[in-house]
Design a protein around this motif. Sequence first.
Motif, PDB file in Angstrom:
ATOM      1  N   MET A   1       0.819  -1.183   0.000  1.00  0.00           N
ATOM      2  CA  MET A   1       0.000   0.000   0.000  1.00  0.00           C
ATOM      3  C   MET A   1       0.876   1.265   0.000  1.00  0.00           C
ATOM      4  O   MET A   1       0.482   2.276  -0.588  1.00  0.00           O
ATOM      5  CB  MET A   1      -0.890  -0.045   1.226  1.00  0.00           C
ATOM      6  N   GLU A   2       2.012   1.181   0.592  1.00  0.00           N
ATOM      7  CA  GLU A   2       2.914   2.314   0.631  1.00  0.00           C
ATOM      8  C   GLU A   2       3.444   2.656  -0.755  1.00  0.00           C
ATOM      9  O   GLU A   2       3.615   3.826  -1.106  1.00  0.00           O
ATOM     10  CB  GLU A   2       4.095   1.978   1.555  1.00  0.00           C
ATOM     11  N   LYS A   3       3.702   1.651  -1.576  1.00  0.00           N
ATOM     12  CA  LYS A   3       4.175   1.882  -2.942  1.00  0.00           C
ATOM     13  C   LYS A   3       3.120   2.608  -3.758  1.00  0.00           C
ATOM     14  O   LYS A   3       3.427   3.499  -4.545  1.00  0.00           O
ATOM     15  CB  LYS A   3       4.521   0.550  -3.611  1.00  0.00           C
ATOM     16  N   GLN A   4       1.879   2.239  -3.538  1.00  0.00           N
ATOM     17  CA  GLN A   4       0.794   2.903  -4.269  1.00  0.00           C
ATOM     18  C   GLN A   4       0.700   4.384  -3.853  1.00  0.00           C
ATOM     19  O   GLN A   4       0.505   5.263  -4.697  1.00  0.00           O
ATOM     20  CB  GLN A   4      -0.519   2.177  -3.971  1.00  0.00           C
ATOM     21  N   THR A   5       0.877   4.647  -2.597  1.00  0.00           N
ATOM     22  CA  THR A   5       0.830   6.030  -2.122  1.00  0.00           C
ATOM     23  C   THR A   5       1.993   6.827  -2.711  1.00  0.00           C
ATOM     24  O   THR A   5       1.846   7.996  -3.094  1.00  0.00           O
ATOM     25  CB  THR A   5       0.913   6.056  -0.581  1.00  0.00           C
ATOM     26  N   LEU A   6       3.123   6.236  -2.787  1.00  0.00           N
ATOM     27  CA  LEU A   6       4.295   6.886  -3.340  1.00  0.00           C
ATOM     28  C   LEU A   6       4.085   7.212  -4.820  1.00  0.00           C
ATOM     29  O   LEU A   6       4.420   8.312  -5.290  1.00  0.00           O
ATOM     30  CB  LEU A   6       5.505   5.975  -3.143  1.00  0.00           C
ATOM     31  N   ARG A   7       3.492   6.306  -5.546  1.00  0.00           N
ATOM     32  CA  ARG A   7       3.211   6.534  -6.962  1.00  0.00           C
ATOM     33  C   ARG A   7       2.220   7.683  -7.156  1.00  0.00           C
ATOM     34  O   ARG A   7       2.389   8.535  -8.021  1.00  0.00           O
ATOM     35  CB  ARG A   7       2.640   5.273  -7.599  1.00  0.00           C
ATOM     36  N   ILE A   8       1.172   7.643  -6.346  1.00  0.00           N
ATOM     37  CA  ILE A   8       0.171   8.715  -6.473  1.00  0.00           C
ATOM     38  C   ILE A   8       0.811  10.070  -6.174  1.00  0.00           C
ATOM     39  O   ILE A   8       0.571  11.076  -6.872  1.00  0.00           O
ATOM     40  CB  ILE A   8      -1.025   8.468  -5.541  1.00  0.00           C
ATOM     41  N   THR A   9       1.654  10.118  -5.171  1.00  0.00           N
ATOM     42  CA  THR A   9       2.311  11.377  -4.814  1.00  0.00           C
ATOM     43  C   THR A   9       3.219  11.849  -5.947  1.00  0.00           C
ATOM     44  O   THR A   9       3.250  13.038  -6.296  1.00  0.00           O
ATOM     45  CB  THR A   9       3.128  11.187  -3.518  1.00  0.00           C
ATOM     46  N   LEU A  10       3.973  10.954  -6.520  1.00  0.00           N
ATOM     47  CA  LEU A  10       4.856  11.324  -7.628  1.00  0.00           C
ATOM     48  C   LEU A  10       4.050  11.825  -8.831  1.00  0.00           C
ATOM     49  O   LEU A  10       4.418  12.806  -9.502  1.00  0.00           O
ATOM     50  CB  LEU A  10       5.720  10.133  -8.054  1.00  0.00           C
ATOM     51  N   ILE A  11       2.946  11.149  -9.126  1.00  0.00           N
ATOM     52  CA  ILE A  11       2.107  11.572 -10.254  1.00  0.00           C
ATOM     53  C   ILE A  11       1.562  12.977  -9.989  1.00  0.00           C
ATOM     54  O   ILE A  11       1.544  13.829 -10.880  1.00  0.00           O
ATOM     55  CB  ILE A  11       0.973  10.561 -10.503  1.00  0.00           C
ATOM     56  N   LEU A  12       1.135  13.233  -8.791  1.00  0.00           N
ATOM     57  CA  LEU A  12       0.600  14.560  -8.466  1.00  0.00           C
ATOM     58  C   LEU A  12       1.693  15.631  -8.568  1.00  0.00           C
ATOM     59  O   LEU A  12       1.456  16.746  -9.044  1.00  0.00           O
ATOM     60  CB  LEU A  12       0.002  14.569  -7.067  1.00  0.00           C
ATOM     61  N   ILE A  13       2.859  15.307  -8.143  1.00  0.00           N
ATOM     62  CA  ILE A  13       3.963  16.288  -8.231  1.00  0.00           C
ATOM     63  C   ILE A  13       4.298  16.564  -9.691  1.00  0.00           C
ATOM     64  O   ILE A  13       4.525  17.707 -10.087  1.00  0.00           O
ATOM     65  CB  ILE A  13       5.188  15.788  -7.456  1.00  0.00           C
ATOM     66  N   LEU A  14       4.342  15.503 -10.481  1.00  0.00           N
ATOM     67  CA  LEU A  14       4.626  15.688 -11.897  1.00  0.00           C
ATOM     68  C   LEU A  14       3.526  16.505 -12.581  1.00  0.00           C
ATOM     69  O   LEU A  14       3.787  17.342 -13.451  1.00  0.00           O
ATOM     70  CB  LEU A  14       4.782  14.330 -12.604  1.00  0.00           C
ATOM     71  N   LEU A  15       2.298  16.235 -12.236  1.00  0.00           N
ATOM     72  CA  LEU A  15       1.192  16.972 -12.823  1.00  0.00           C
ATOM     73  C   LEU A  15       1.259  18.461 -12.418  1.00  0.00           C
ATOM     74  O   LEU A  15       0.947  19.348 -13.212  1.00  0.00           O
ATOM     75  CB  LEU A  15      -0.152  16.374 -12.405  1.00  0.00           C
ATOM     76  N   THR A  16       1.605  18.720 -11.222  1.00  0.00           N
ATOM     77  CA  THR A  16       1.699  20.105 -10.794  1.00  0.00           C
ATOM     78  C   THR A  16       2.850  20.822 -11.486  1.00  0.00           C
ATOM     79  O   THR A  16       2.765  22.013 -11.839  1.00  0.00           O
ATOM     80  CB  THR A  16       1.912  20.223  -9.273  1.00  0.00           C
ATOM     81  N   GLY A  17       3.929  20.111 -11.680  1.00  0.00           N
ATOM     82  CA  GLY A  17       5.077  20.730 -12.356  1.00  0.00           C
ATOM     83  C   GLY A  17       4.795  20.922 -13.839  1.00  0.00           C
ATOM     84  O   GLY A  17       5.265  21.862 -14.464  1.00  0.00           O
ATOM     85  N   ALA A  18       4.044  20.048 -14.424  1.00  0.00           N
ATOM     86  CA  ALA A  18       3.782  20.102 -15.849  1.00  0.00           C
ATOM     87  C   ALA A  18       2.686  21.104 -16.172  1.00  0.00           C
ATOM     88  O   ALA A  18       2.584  21.589 -17.291  1.00  0.00           O
ATOM     89  CB  ALA A  18       3.395  18.707 -16.357  1.00  0.00           C
ATOM     90  N   SER A  19       1.874  21.432 -15.279  1.00  0.00           N
ATOM     91  CA  SER A  19       0.762  22.327 -15.586  1.00  0.00           C
ATOM     92  C   SER A  19       1.265  23.778 -15.648  1.00  0.00           C
ATOM     93  O   SER A  19       2.185  24.149 -14.952  1.00  0.00           O
ATOM     94  CB  SER A  19      -0.348  22.171 -14.584  1.00  0.00           C
ATOM     95  N   CYS A  20       0.632  24.569 -16.488  1.00  0.00           N
ATOM     96  CA  CYS A  20       1.056  25.941 -16.719  1.00  0.00           C
ATOM     97  C   CYS A  20       0.412  26.909 -15.762  1.00  0.00           C
ATOM     98  O   CYS A  20       0.942  27.979 -15.524  1.00  0.00           O
ATOM     99  CB  CYS A  20       0.699  26.368 -18.147  1.00  0.00           C
ATOM    100  N   ASN A  21      -0.670  26.550 -15.299  1.00  0.00           N
ATOM    101  CA  ASN A  21      -1.439  27.471 -14.500  1.00  0.00           C
ATOM    102  C   ASN A  21      -1.032  27.319 -13.049  1.00  0.00           C
ATOM    103  O   ASN A  21      -0.978  26.231 -12.513  1.00  0.00           O
ATOM    104  CB  ASN A  21      -2.918  27.164 -14.697  1.00  0.00           C
ATOM    105  N   SER A  22      -0.757  28.465 -12.372  1.00  0.00           N
ATOM    106  CA  SER A  22      -0.370  28.413 -10.971  1.00  0.00           C
ATOM    107  C   SER A  22      -1.569  28.135 -10.102  1.00  0.00           C
ATOM    108  O   SER A  22      -1.433  27.585  -9.002  1.00  0.00           O
ATOM    109  CB  SER A  22       0.314  29.706 -10.560  1.00  0.00           C
ATOM    110  N   ASP A  23      -2.712  28.522 -10.543  1.00  0.00           N
ATOM    111  CA  ASP A  23      -3.942  28.216  -9.816  1.00  0.00           C
ATOM    112  C   ASP A  23      -4.145  26.722  -9.775  1.00  0.00           C
ATOM    113  O   ASP A  23      -4.523  26.149  -8.753  1.00  0.00           O
ATOM    114  CB  ASP A  23      -5.089  28.881 -10.573  1.00  0.00           C
ATOM    115  N   GLU A  24      -3.875  26.220 -10.890  1.00  0.00           N
ATOM    116  CA  GLU A  24      -4.011  24.778 -10.952  1.00  0.00           C
ATOM    117  C   GLU A  24      -2.927  24.131 -10.126  1.00  0.00           C
ATOM    118  O   GLU A  24      -3.164  23.097  -9.501  1.00  0.00           O
ATOM    119  CB  GLU A  24      -3.863  24.320 -12.415  1.00  0.00           C
ATOM    120  N   ASN A  25      -1.784  24.760 -10.154  1.00  0.00           N
ATOM    121  CA  ASN A  25      -0.680  24.238  -9.349  1.00  0.00           C
ATOM    122  C   ASN A  25      -1.036  24.280  -7.868  1.00  0.00           C
ATOM    123  O   ASN A  25      -0.719  23.347  -7.118  1.00  0.00           O
ATOM    124  CB  ASN A  25       0.599  25.035  -9.567  1.00  0.00           C
ATOM    125  N   SER A  26      -1.617  25.327  -7.484  1.00  0.00           N
ATOM    126  CA  SER A  26      -1.972  25.426  -6.072  1.00  0.00           C
ATOM    127  C   SER A  26      -3.075  24.432  -5.742  1.00  0.00           C
ATOM    128  O   SER A  26      -3.102  23.840  -4.659  1.00  0.00           O
ATOM    129  CB  SER A  26      -2.381  26.846  -5.702  1.00  0.00           C
TER     130      SER A  26
END
Length: 189
Positions: A1-26
């Motif tokens: 279960m910890e691996k799944q949490t780690l993956r979700i966190t990484l995906i969210l970080i990547l999505l925030t970094g990839a998005s252009c909008n700071s609102d969306e980032n926040s």
Amino acid sequence: MEKQTLRITLILILLTGASCNSDENSRVADLATQQLERQADQNRRMSELQQEVASGSRELVEADAKARQEMTALQREIQAGQNDIGFQRDQLEAERREIADSRNRDPIIAAAITRVAFVVVSLLPLLICWLLLQQKVEPTDKNEITELLLDDLVSTEPRLVPPAKSKPDKRRLTDLPKSLENPSTEKEN
């Protein structure tokens, strides 16, 4: 279960970094933070649940150990009871054999005693005859025998020759009138 949490966190970080909008980032950052909080809460609950399972397992192990000790004690008691029953059975079997031997032996002894008694009783007349034959008998005079027969003929109660009852008209010497002089004394003189 910890691996799944780690993956979700990484995906969210990547999505925030990839998005252009700071609102969306926040917003993504807020979602990631909320997700992390939820994950931490789930981890805490999981930890509590594991502690409860561990304490339940400890209690179960202790109860199992106690039950095994009780079972061992009961088995010892049962074994002691079985040993006692076995000992009593052995005693009962020994008594039964003794009684059976006695039942077989007693008639044999009684028969032997009876046979010995019959032999003794049958030998007694032979023993008496043998004793009588072993006695030394001195020959008697003819005069003694004659006197004995005459005394018996003259007596009122004869022992050797019983009085004849078939002929009452025959008289015995004792029935004759006695004279003043005794003929037997005259003969002796």
